[in-house]
Scaffold this motif. Structure first.
Motif, mmCIF file in Angstrom:
data_model
loop_
_atom_site.group_PDB
_atom_site.id
_atom_site.type_symbol
_atom_site.label_atom_id
_atom_site.label_comp_id
_atom_site.label_asym_id
_atom_site.label_seq_id
_atom_site.Cartn_x
_atom_site.Cartn_y
_atom_site.Cartn_z
ATOM 1 N N GLU A 187 -14.682 -9.267 -14.675
ATOM 2 C CA GLU A 187 -15.491 -9.787 -13.571
ATOM 3 C C GLU A 187 -16.284 -8.652 -12.939
ATOM 4 O O GLU A 187 -15.803 -7.515 -12.866
ATOM 5 C CB GLU A 187 -14.604 -10.412 -12.489
ATOM 6 N N GLY A 188 -17.476 -8.941 -12.454
ATOM 7 C CA GLY A 188 -18.263 -7.958 -11.721
ATOM 8 C C GLY A 188 -19.208 -7.159 -12.603
ATOM 9 O O GLY A 188 -19.426 -7.476 -13.772
ATOM 10 N N THR A 189 -19.758 -6.114 -12.002
ATOM 11 C CA THR A 189 -20.681 -5.212 -12.695
ATOM 12 C C THR A 189 -20.274 -3.776 -12.407
ATOM 13 O O THR A 189 -20.158 -3.380 -11.240
ATOM 14 C CB THR A 189 -22.130 -5.432 -12.212
ATOM 15 N N LEU A 190 -20.041 -3.008 -13.445
ATOM 16 C CA LEU A 190 -19.609 -1.620 -13.278
ATOM 17 C C LEU A 190 -20.590 -0.663 -13.943
ATOM 18 O O LEU A 190 -21.197 -0.983 -14.978
ATOM 19 C CB LEU A 190 -18.229 -1.396 -13.898
ATOM 20 N N TYR A 191 -20.713 0.499 -13.339
ATOM 21 C CA TYR A 191 -21.417 1.630 -13.948
ATOM 22 C C TYR A 191 -20.330 2.586 -14.418
ATOM 23 O O TYR A 191 -19.519 3.062 -13.611
ATOM 24 C CB TYR A 191 -22.321 2.296 -12.919
ATOM 25 N N VAL A 192 -20.268 2.847 -15.720
ATOM 26 C CA VAL A 192 -19.193 3.665 -16.280
ATOM 27 C C VAL A 192 -19.782 4.790 -17.114
ATOM 28 O O VAL A 192 -20.932 4.722 -17.565
ATOM 29 C CB VAL A 192 -18.231 2.826 -17.144
ATOM 30 N N GLY A 193 -18.980 5.819 -17.342
ATOM 31 C CA GLY A 193 -19.451 6.905 -18.183
ATOM 32 C C GLY A 193 -18.389 7.941 -18.460
ATOM 33 O O GLY A 193 -17.322 7.946 -17.843
ATOM 34 N N PHE A 194 -18.679 8.787 -19.441
ATOM 35 C CA PHE A 194 -17.809 9.924 -19.735
ATOM 36 C C PHE A 194 -18.660 11.127 -20.119
ATOM 37 O O PHE A 194 -19.834 10.992 -20.485
ATOM 38 C CB PHE A 194 -16.799 9.596 -20.842
ATOM 39 N N VAL A 195 -18.047 12.306 -20.000
ATOM 40 C CA VAL A 195 -18.737 13.570 -20.273
ATOM 41 C C VAL A 195 -18.056 14.261 -21.446
ATOM 42 O O VAL A 195 -16.818 14.294 -21.532
ATOM 43 C CB VAL A 195 -18.702 14.492 -19.040
ATOM 44 N N THR A 196 -18.850 14.794 -22.352
ATOM 45 C CA THR A 196 -18.283 15.476 -23.512
ATOM 46 C C THR A 196 -17.630 16.799 -23.126
ATOM 47 O O THR A 196 -17.875 17.332 -22.043
ATOM 48 C CB THR A 196 -19.363 15.762 -24.567
ATOM 49 N N SER A 197 -16.812 17.322 -24.021
ATOM 50 C CA SER A 197 -16.207 18.634 -23.807
ATOM 51 C C SER A 197 -17.270 19.721 -23.932
ATOM 52 O O SER A 197 -18.409 19.460 -24.342
ATOM 53 C CB SER A 197 -15.084 18.876 -24.820
ATOM 54 N N ASN A 198 -16.911 20.949 -23.588
ATOM 55 C CA ASN A 198 -17.881 22.049 -23.615
ATOM 56 C C ASN A 198 -18.463 22.224 -25.012
ATOM 57 O O ASN A 198 -17.707 22.335 -25.992
ATOM 58 C CB ASN A 198 -17.213 23.356 -23.177
#
Length: 239
Positions: free
Chosen positions: A138-149
Motif C-alpha cells: 500500500e502507498g507510494t515509497l521512494y527507495v534506493g541503495f548505494v553501491t560499495s566503494n
C-alpha cells in the motif's frame, strides 16, 4: 578364432581410462573443497572460548530435541496488525527472524512487515548478512541503495533509486546501505523477505552518532569534514 587388441589399442584404451580416473578425482576433490569453507556468519562476532561451559551459540541457536518439536514452533501470528509509527522517523519494522520464530533456525530465511506514516522514513541502514526482497502493498515509497566503494578512487558510490507503487518489488543487495521514504499523504505498508534467519540491521546514523561509548567527535568531524561542534550537536540528538 579369438582376436586380441593390438598394443596401440591397449595403450589408447588405458590412457583414456587414466584420464577419466584423474577427472573423477579432480571433480571429487573440488567438490570437497567447496564445502570446506566457513558458513556465512549469523551474528556480529563470536569470541572463541577454551571452556565449553562458557559457550553460547554459533551461527544460530541450540537445536530443540526433534521429538519435542510442535507445530507452534513454526508459527508466528500478528503480521496483519500495523506497527506503531508514532516515533521520530515515522516508521515501524515488525521483524520475524529466528529470534521471534524458532522454527526458522538453520533454514536461511526470514521476513518483516514495514509500516510508514505519511512522510515516514526507514533511515539508511544495512543488513550485513542478507539480501532483502521488498514488496510494497500500500502507498507510494521512494527507495534506493548505494553501491560499495568503487575500485577507482576517482569514481563515487553510485545511487540506485525508484518510486514504488502497490505490487512493486525492489531488491536491496546484501550489505549495501539502503532506505525507504513514504512520499505519499497516506500510510504505506510493505513486506520484506531476507536470505538469512538473522539478517542483522545496522542503522547508519544510530551506529555512527549514537554508539556507547561515543565515537570520538574529532574522528567524526574529520570523517564528515565539518566542525566538531556540529558533531557534538548531532551526537546529543542520540542521547
Amino acid at each position: 578364432m579369438l582376436s586380441f587388441p593390438s598394443q596401440q589399442q591397449y595403450i589408447i584404451k588405458h590412457t583414456k581410462m587414466a584420464f577419466l580416473l584423474c577427472a573423477i578425482v579432480l571433480v571429487s576433490s573440488w567438490a570437497s573443497m567447496t564445502y570446506a569453507s566457513d558458513p556465512g556468519q549469523l551474528q556480529d562476532f563470536c569470541v572463541a572460548v577454551p571452556d565449553s561451559s562458557s559457550a553460547v551459540f554459533v551461527n544460530g541457536k541450540f537445536c530443540k530435541n526433534p521429538t519435542m518439536v510442535v507445530a507452534d514452533d513454526f508459527l508466528r501470528q500478528g503480521l496483519n496488525k500495523a506497527g506503531n509509527t508514532s516515533n521520530q522517523v515515522g516508521s515501524a519494522v515488525t521483524a520475524v527472524n529466528v529470534n521471534q520464530l524458532p522454527g526458522l533456525n538453520t533454514l536461511g530465511v526470514s521476513l518483516a512487515r514495514l509500516d510508514f506514516a505519511p512522510y515516514g522514513i526507514n533511515p539508511p541502514h544495512t543488513h550485513p548478512r542478507a539480501t532483502e526482497a521488498f514488496l510494497l502493498m500500500e502507498g507510494t515509497l521512494y527507495v534506493g541503495f548505494v553501491t560499495s566503494n568503487p575500485a577507482d578512487p576517482a569514481q563515487k558510490n553510485k545511487l540506485f533509486t525508484k518510486y514504488l507503487y502497490p505490487g512493486d518489488v525492489f531488491v536491496f543487495p546484501q550489505g549495501l546501505i539502503h532506505f525507504q521514504l513514504n512520499v505519499g499523504k497516506t500510510n504505506a505498508v510493505a513486506f520484506a523477505g531476507f536470505g538469512s534467519q538473522n539478517p542483522g540491521t545496522i542503522t547508519i546514523a544510530n551506529a555512527v552518532f549514537g554508539s556507547d561509548p561515543k565515537i570520538n567527535p574529532d574522528v567524526l568531524a574529520k570523517a564528515f569534514r565539518v566542525e566538531k561542534n556540529i558533531i557534538d550537536y548531532i551526537q546529543a540528538q542520540f542521547n
